[in-house]
Design an enzyme around this catalytic site. Structure first.
Site, PDB file in Angstrom:
ATOM      1  N   ALA A 154      40.513  41.983  36.941  1.00  9.56           N
ATOM      2  CA  ALA A 154      39.740  42.661  37.983  1.00  9.56           C
ATOM      3  C   ALA A 154      40.551  43.791  38.607  1.00  9.56           C
ATOM      4  O   ALA A 154      41.698  43.607  39.011  1.00  9.56           O
ATOM      5  CB  ALA A 154      39.314  41.667  39.059  1.00  9.56           C
ATOM      6  N   ASP A 190      46.203  43.011  33.720  1.00 10.53           N
ATOM      7  CA  ASP A 190      45.437  42.215  34.664  1.00 10.53           C
ATOM      8  C   ASP A 190      43.953  42.366  34.294  1.00 10.53           C
ATOM      9  O   ASP A 190      43.618  43.106  33.360  1.00 10.53           O
ATOM     10  CB  ASP A 190      45.723  42.722  36.079  1.00 10.53           C
ATOM     11  CG  ASP A 190      44.897  42.018  37.141  1.00 10.53           C
ATOM     12  OD1 ASP A 190      44.871  40.778  37.144  1.00 10.53           O
ATOM     13  OD2 ASP A 190      44.270  42.714  37.965  1.00 10.53           O
ATOM     14  N   ALA A 219      40.886  39.819  53.679  1.00  9.30           N
ATOM     15  CA  ALA A 219      40.718  39.130  52.402  1.00  9.30           C
ATOM     16  C   ALA A 219      41.485  39.812  51.282  1.00  9.30           C
ATOM     17  O   ALA A 219      41.963  39.149  50.352  1.00  9.30           O
ATOM     18  CB  ALA A 219      39.231  39.045  52.048  1.00  9.30           C
ATOM     19  N   HIS A 227      46.072  32.311  47.475  1.00  7.43           N
ATOM     20  CA  HIS A 227      45.416  33.359  48.251  1.00  7.43           C
ATOM     21  C   HIS A 227      44.745  32.750  49.483  1.00  7.43           C
ATOM     22  O   HIS A 227      44.882  33.265  50.605  1.00  7.43           O
ATOM     23  CB  HIS A 227      44.384  34.056  47.361  1.00  7.43           C
ATOM     24  CG  HIS A 227      43.824  35.320  47.913  1.00  7.43           C
ATOM     25  ND1 HIS A 227      43.632  36.449  47.151  1.00  7.43           N
ATOM     26  CD2 HIS A 227      43.384  35.651  49.158  1.00  7.43           C
ATOM     27  CE1 HIS A 227      43.102  37.404  47.889  1.00  7.43           C
ATOM     28  NE2 HIS A 227      42.941  36.936  49.121  1.00  7.43           N
ATOM     29  N   ARG A 245      51.832  34.369  40.182  1.00  7.96           N
ATOM     30  CA  ARG A 245      52.434  35.588  40.692  1.00  7.96           C
ATOM     31  C   ARG A 245      52.983  35.372  42.099  1.00  7.96           C
ATOM     32  O   ARG A 245      52.376  34.620  42.861  1.00  7.96           O
ATOM     33  CB  ARG A 245      51.384  36.708  40.730  1.00  7.96           C
ATOM     34  CG  ARG A 245      50.824  37.061  39.382  1.00  7.96           C
ATOM     35  CD  ARG A 245      49.591  37.920  39.562  1.00  7.96           C
ATOM     36  NE  ARG A 245      49.047  38.336  38.268  1.00  7.96           N
ATOM     37  CZ  ARG A 245      47.843  38.860  38.128  1.00  7.96           C
ATOM     38  NH1 ARG A 245      47.057  39.019  39.175  1.00  7.96           N
ATOM     39  NH2 ARG A 245      47.415  39.220  36.933  1.00  7.96           N
ATOM     40  N   ASP A 262      46.864  46.242  39.298  1.00  6.70           N
ATOM     41  CA  ASP A 262      46.444  47.003  40.483  1.00  6.70           C
ATOM     42  C   ASP A 262      46.933  46.382  41.784  1.00  6.70           C
ATOM     43  O   ASP A 262      46.589  46.870  42.859  1.00  6.70           O
ATOM     44  CB  ASP A 262      44.910  47.111  40.507  1.00  6.70           C
ATOM     45  CG  ASP A 262      44.242  45.747  40.636  1.00  6.70           C
ATOM     46  OD1 ASP A 262      43.585  45.492  41.661  1.00  6.70           O
ATOM     47  OD2 ASP A 262      44.379  44.928  39.712  1.00  6.70           O
ATOM     48  N   MET A 271      45.705  39.794  47.513  1.00  5.87           N
ATOM     49  CA  MET A 271      45.038  39.921  46.216  1.00  5.87           C
ATOM     50  C   MET A 271      46.041  39.965  45.070  1.00  5.87           C
ATOM     51  O   MET A 271      47.091  40.589  45.153  1.00  5.87           O
ATOM     52  CB  MET A 271      44.182  41.192  46.185  1.00  5.87           C
ATOM     53  CG  MET A 271      43.335  41.340  44.920  1.00  5.87           C
ATOM     54  SD  MET A 271      42.263  39.912  44.627  1.00  5.87           S
ATOM     55  CE  MET A 271      41.212  39.996  46.062  1.00  5.87           C
ATOM     56  N   LYS A 325      44.186  31.984  43.320  1.00  9.36           N
ATOM     57  CA  LYS A 325      43.221  31.897  44.403  1.00  9.36           C
ATOM     58  C   LYS A 325      43.536  30.767  45.390  1.00  9.36           C
ATOM     59  O   LYS A 325      43.251  30.890  46.583  1.00  9.36           O
ATOM     60  CB  LYS A 325      41.800  31.759  43.828  1.00  9.36           C
ATOM     61  CG  LYS A 325      41.363  33.003  43.053  1.00  9.36           C
ATOM     62  CD  LYS A 325      41.401  34.246  43.922  1.00  9.36           C
ATOM     63  CE  LYS A 325      41.049  35.522  43.180  1.00  9.36           C
ATOM     64  NZ  LYS A 325      42.214  36.192  42.602  1.00  9.36           N
TER      65      LYS A 325
END
Length: 282
Positions: free
Chosen positions: A26, A24, A57, A68, A172, A198, A61, A65
């Site tokens: 970030a 990944d 928020a 999201h 994902r 992460d 994650m 986006k």
């Protein structure tokens, strides 16, 4: 078609050696704490008159986006605000509008959050020294990643491929972005690949593709703290929070959980040994 009486050769079993690591971005390679998107999400909803917390928020994650934003809009507290203000539930058209505003907001802040996670470049160099390929997937879209990859390349990180949210029909936790990595990297056997992420959905992405999954408990979204804030915690508080973050990633199905990519090499050694013994991720 085989028309002879001799049976065709049996298809060989999967190779017993690692071929690639897929990272990944970030919270994994750059941006300790995965902080760049958080303020952008809060400011985005604020522009539309909706109060959103950092904790809210962070929840979805790792997803694309657009997905999201849709997930945030479905949170009961957010959905109620939206309906009161606009007189209807959040629609896909509303998500489209939010997404158009979000991309430049996020792209504007990512340069401030592109520092490499400590040990990341050394981990990548060690993986290269093993003769493995390095793939990458991300919940960011192409416009945002154009900023991130340029900065990362200047710092010495250039993976062998990049698959962004929006590149495939779904993101994902489905395996499509991983499958794109396999095709780009020339990999036939998912069991020879390690996915490092992460987030829970990033871990699930690796599992869905048939790969090994390694979660990162401290450097990314599961912990959600910038490096300085993490280092300022007492040892006892670090351990408490580390255990909670690791549990989230194990619950998502991670085969291994470590603090950050700096701790990856012993895990790769163990996976390599398991593959040599004939073990597979499933």
């Amino acid at each position: 078609m085989n028309t002879s009486l001799t049976p065709p050769p049996a298809v060989s079993s999967a190779p017993d050696a690692l071929s690639a690591v897929v990272f990944d971005w970030a919270g994994t390679i750059v941006d300790f704490g995965s902080c760049a998107p958080m303020g952008a999400f809060v400011r985005l909803f604020e522009q539309f008159g909706i109060d959103l917390t950092i904790e809210q928020a962070r929840g979805p994650m790792g997803m694309a986006k657009w997905d999201h934003i849709q997930a945030l809009g479905r949170l009961p507290a957010v959905a109620a605000q939206w309906e009161r203000r606009y007189g209807h539930s959040l629609t896909d058209a509303d998500v489209d509008r939010l997404y158009e505003v979000f991309t430049p907001l996020n792209a504007a802040v990512v340069p401030d959050f592109c520092d490499f996670i400590p040990g990341a470049l050394e981990a990548v160099a060690a993986i290269r020294a093993r003769g493995l390929k390095i793939g990458s997937t991300t919940g960011y879209n192409r416009p945002i990643m154009a900023v991130v990859t340029a900065i990362a390349a200047q710092g010495g990180y250039e993976p062998d491929n990049l698959v962004c949210a929006g590149d495939q029909a779904t993101g994902r936790p489905t395996p499509l972005m991983m499958w794109r990595c396999f095709a780009d990297l020339g990999i036939c056997w998912p069991c020879t690949v390690v996915k490092v992420d992460d987030t829970e959905v990033g871990v699930q992405e690796g599992l869905a593709a048939g790969s090994w999954a390694v979660g990162l408990a401290v450097s990314g979204n599961a912990m959600g703290l910038p490096l300085a804030e993490w280092q300022a915690l007492t040892r006892e508080e670090q351990q408490r929070r580390r255990a909670a973050a690791a549990d989230r990633l194990y619950q998502a199905g991670a085969h291994y959980v470590v603090d950050s990519v700096a701790d990856l090499q012993p895990v790769l050694d163990d996976i390599a040994a398991r593959l040599a013994r004939g073990e597979r991720p499933d």
